[in-house]
Motif scaffolding. Structure first.
Motif, mmCIF file in Angstrom:
data_model
loop_
_atom_site.group_PDB
_atom_site.id
_atom_site.type_symbol
_atom_site.label_atom_id
_atom_site.label_comp_id
_atom_site.label_asym_id
_atom_site.label_seq_id
_atom_site.Cartn_x
_atom_site.Cartn_y
_atom_site.Cartn_z
ATOM 1 N N TYR A 74 10.686 11.642 -1.518
ATOM 2 C CA TYR A 74 9.319 11.113 -1.610
ATOM 3 C C TYR A 74 8.623 11.185 -0.254
ATOM 4 N N LYS A 78 5.376 13.614 0.922
ATOM 5 C CA LYS A 78 4.159 13.077 1.529
ATOM 6 C C LYS A 78 3.927 13.663 2.921
ATOM 7 N N ARG A 119 5.939 6.923 -8.610
ATOM 8 C CA ARG A 119 5.116 7.291 -7.448
ATOM 9 C C ARG A 119 5.304 8.751 -7.079
#
Length: 172
Positions: A74, A78, A119
């Motif tokens: 994750y 990003k 997410r």
């Protein structure tokens, strides 16, 4: 299965995925939290503390490792979307798996993985440029977001297969 370390075969490395392959990989990430939960469902502490192979992690450690690894994924996604070719921070998976949080009930990491994947998928489903680059210094290579997507889709299936493989061999 000739090598119990790789029950679904070694991780493929693709610099780019076709749109169909990308959708399949996103589907694998979407399904992973439920598949991992199902893989350990009903196991008792003795079973959870059994290594999936000689010299391997316990099933409990595998569940926590998946959460650890996908948290790193994750962050890497990003970084790749917000920086130009970032060099990511590697981590020692074995040492992480030996930390006290890997003794917790698997439900802790299963809940974390469910929220994390919500997410992660929200970010990935908005990606416009799958060719964005990131560099892994320990592996000595620069790869794309497509590569990362394929790697982590494989990673989840790989570890679910460790658990289901042991369950099958043990008759659990």
């Amino acid at each position: 299965m000739s090598d119990p370390r790789y029950p679904i075969g070694p991780m493929p490395i693709h610099l780019s995925l076709s749109p169909e392959e990308r959708q399949e990989a996103l589907g694998a990430l979407r399904a992973l939290p439920a598949e991992l939960r199902a893989a350990v469902h009903g196991l008792d502490d003795r079973q959870l503390d059994t290594p999936y192979r000689e010299g391997g992690w316990t099933l409990r450690q595998v569940v926590h490792h998946v959460a650890d690894s996908h948290m790193n994924a994750y962050v890497r996604v990003k970084l790749a979307l917000t920086e130009e070719n970032p060099t990511i921070k590697p981590y020692d998976e074995g040492r992480w798996a030996a930390l006290p949080d890997s003794l917790l009930a698997p439900g802790v990491s299963l809940e974390l993985l469910e929220a994390l994947h919500a997410r992660l998928l929200a970010v990935l489903e908005g990606v416009q440029d799958w060719g964005r680059l990131w560099t892994h210094p320990a592996q000595g290579r620069t790869t794309t977001l497509d590569t990362l997507l394929g790697m982590y889709a494989w990673h989840g299936r790989h570890h679910v297969a460790h658990i289901t493989g042991l369950r099958g061999r043990q008759g659990w």
